[in-house]
Design a protein around this motif. Sequence first.
Motif, short mmCIF file in Angstrom:
data_model
loop_
_atom_site.label_atom_id
_atom_site.label_comp_id
_atom_site.label_asym_id
_atom_site.label_seq_id
_atom_site.Cartn_x
_atom_site.Cartn_y
_atom_site.Cartn_z
N MET A 211 0.84 -1.20 0.00
CA MET A 211 0.00 0.00 0.00
C MET A 211 0.87 1.25 0.00
SD MET A 211 -1.36 -0.16 3.98
CE MET A 211 -1.41 1.61 4.35
N ILE A 212 0.51 2.20 -0.88
CA ILE A 212 1.18 3.49 -0.91
C ILE A 212 0.14 4.58 -1.15
CG2 ILE A 212 3.35 2.52 -1.80
CD1 ILE A 212 2.65 3.74 -4.52
N ASP A 213 0.53 5.84 -0.96
CA ASP A 213 -0.36 6.96 -1.20
C ASP A 213 -0.28 7.40 -2.66
OD1 ASP A 213 -1.08 6.87 1.42
OD2 ASP A 213 0.23 8.53 2.06
N ALA A 214 -1.30 8.16 -3.07
CA ALA A 214 -1.40 8.59 -4.47
C ALA A 214 -0.87 10.00 -4.69
CB ALA A 214 -2.87 8.53 -4.91
N ASP A 215 -0.33 10.64 -3.66
CA ASP A 215 0.07 12.04 -3.79
C ASP A 215 1.52 12.23 -4.19
OD1 ASP A 215 1.31 11.23 -1.48
OD2 ASP A 215 0.33 12.67 -0.16
N GLY A 216 2.25 11.14 -4.41
CA GLY A 216 3.65 11.25 -4.81
C GLY A 216 4.63 11.37 -3.66
N SER A 217 4.15 11.22 -2.43
CA SER A 217 5.05 11.35 -1.28
C SER A 217 5.86 10.08 -1.00
CB SER A 217 4.24 11.71 -0.02
OG SER A 217 3.30 10.69 0.28
N MET A 218 5.44 8.97 -1.61
CA MET A 218 6.15 7.69 -1.42
C MET A 218 6.67 7.21 -2.77
SD MET A 218 3.35 5.85 1.05
CE MET A 218 2.83 6.63 2.58
N PRO B 31 7.80 15.57 -0.50
CA PRO B 31 6.66 16.48 -0.41
C PRO B 31 5.56 16.06 -1.38
CG PRO B 31 8.72 17.69 -0.64
CD PRO B 31 9.04 16.26 -0.92
N ARG B 32 4.34 16.29 -1.00
CA ARG B 32 3.21 16.08 -1.89
C ARG B 32 3.44 16.90 -3.16
NH1 ARG B 32 -2.24 14.74 -1.36
NH2 ARG B 32 -3.59 15.78 -2.90
N ARG B 33 3.26 16.29 -4.33
CA ARG B 33 3.61 16.98 -5.57
C ARG B 33 2.69 18.15 -5.87
NH1 ARG B 33 7.22 14.52 -8.67
NH2 ARG B 33 6.42 15.41 -10.60
N TYR B 34 1.40 17.93 -5.78
CA TYR B 34 0.43 19.00 -6.04
C TYR B 34 -0.73 18.84 -5.06
CZ TYR B 34 2.89 19.37 -10.51
OH TYR B 34 3.85 19.50 -11.48
N GLY B 35 -1.40 19.97 -4.81
CA GLY B 35 -2.60 19.92 -3.98
C GLY B 35 -2.31 20.03 -2.50
N LYS B 36 -3.37 19.90 -1.71
CA LYS B 36 -3.30 20.05 -0.27
C LYS B 36 -3.71 18.76 0.41
CE LYS B 36 -4.90 23.12 3.46
NZ LYS B 36 -5.78 24.28 3.78
N SER B 37 -2.98 18.39 1.44
CA SER B 37 -3.27 17.16 2.16
C SER B 37 -4.54 17.28 2.99
CB SER B 37 -2.09 16.80 3.08
OG SER B 37 -2.41 15.70 3.90
N ASN B 38 -5.22 16.15 3.17
CA ASN B 38 -6.41 16.12 4.02
C ASN B 38 -6.07 15.82 5.48
OD1 ASN B 38 -8.30 16.56 1.90
ND2 ASN B 38 -8.07 14.41 1.28
#
Length: 302
Positions: free
Chosen positions: A119-126, A233-240
């Motif tokens: 499992m990984i996140d979709a925001d590019g942080s991993m 860092p998250r590539r784009y957008g704001k974290s929830n």
Amino acid sequence: MDVRSVTSPTMPRHGDAVVNLPTVPVEHGVRADIEIRTRPTVSLVIPARNEASNIAWVLEQVPDCVDEIVLVDGRSTDATIVTARSVRPDIRVVHQEGVGKGDALRAGFLASTGDTIVMIDADGSMAPQEIPHFLYYLSHGYDFVKGSRFMAGGGSLDITRLRRTGNQVLMRLASRLYEAPLTDLCYGYIAFHRRYLDYVDLTTTGFEVETRLVISALQSGLRMTEVPSMEMPRRYGKSNLRVVRDGTRVLRTLLRTHENGVSGYAVQRARAWAHHRQTPAVTAVPAVTSVAAAPSTPSAGS
């Protein structure tokens, strides 16, 4: 609990268990020893909601050792699904029915078919390029492998001072309560064998799901190790993510499931006392008995 932190800058390619078949006679120059190489299949589960700007980069970095990608879409209103399918036409999309990251992971785990789940996140942080690192230890005796940003070789380019402090406090509490020398607690880069799916708790719905997975794996006696991971860092957008709200939910998760030893007894007694204080007292209402009116007695002289 058997939790070991390991570092390995180089490693063999994942899988490749060698099965030696019985020796057969040599005919026409054919080798007598035949080797068949097999490896467990790997499913990558990615929960996503409105990650159209990030999902393409993540999918482009997925290594060839991954056999199946399951994207769990949490009712995205942007082009997340279209973008994902344009990059990986073979991707499986699961539409989340509930809410929260924990619910999304549960849907993805149950829909996946691989022998191993990552499992990984979709925001590019991993970084998906780290997946072989996790698989290496799964193929060498470990049951559950989690990434760590705070061990040698790991790091974070995104974490704030408040998040780091909160994670360290919660991590030390978890290590003390569950007798496990953890170096990171609130990080969602995790891989485990599918055969243990029934032993990891998937009932939490929010960001505390990573903590609950780790604690349930420890309580189930799974052989666990940590491997270094770099959080970007998250590539784009704001974290929830909400530090105070989600940190409080992690703390409740740690205390709710701690039942061992004197501290476990004390924690559960305290929780029972707090629950009793919050339960409103019920006041008994006396029963009302209906009495038929007695017939009026004629007065004297009437």
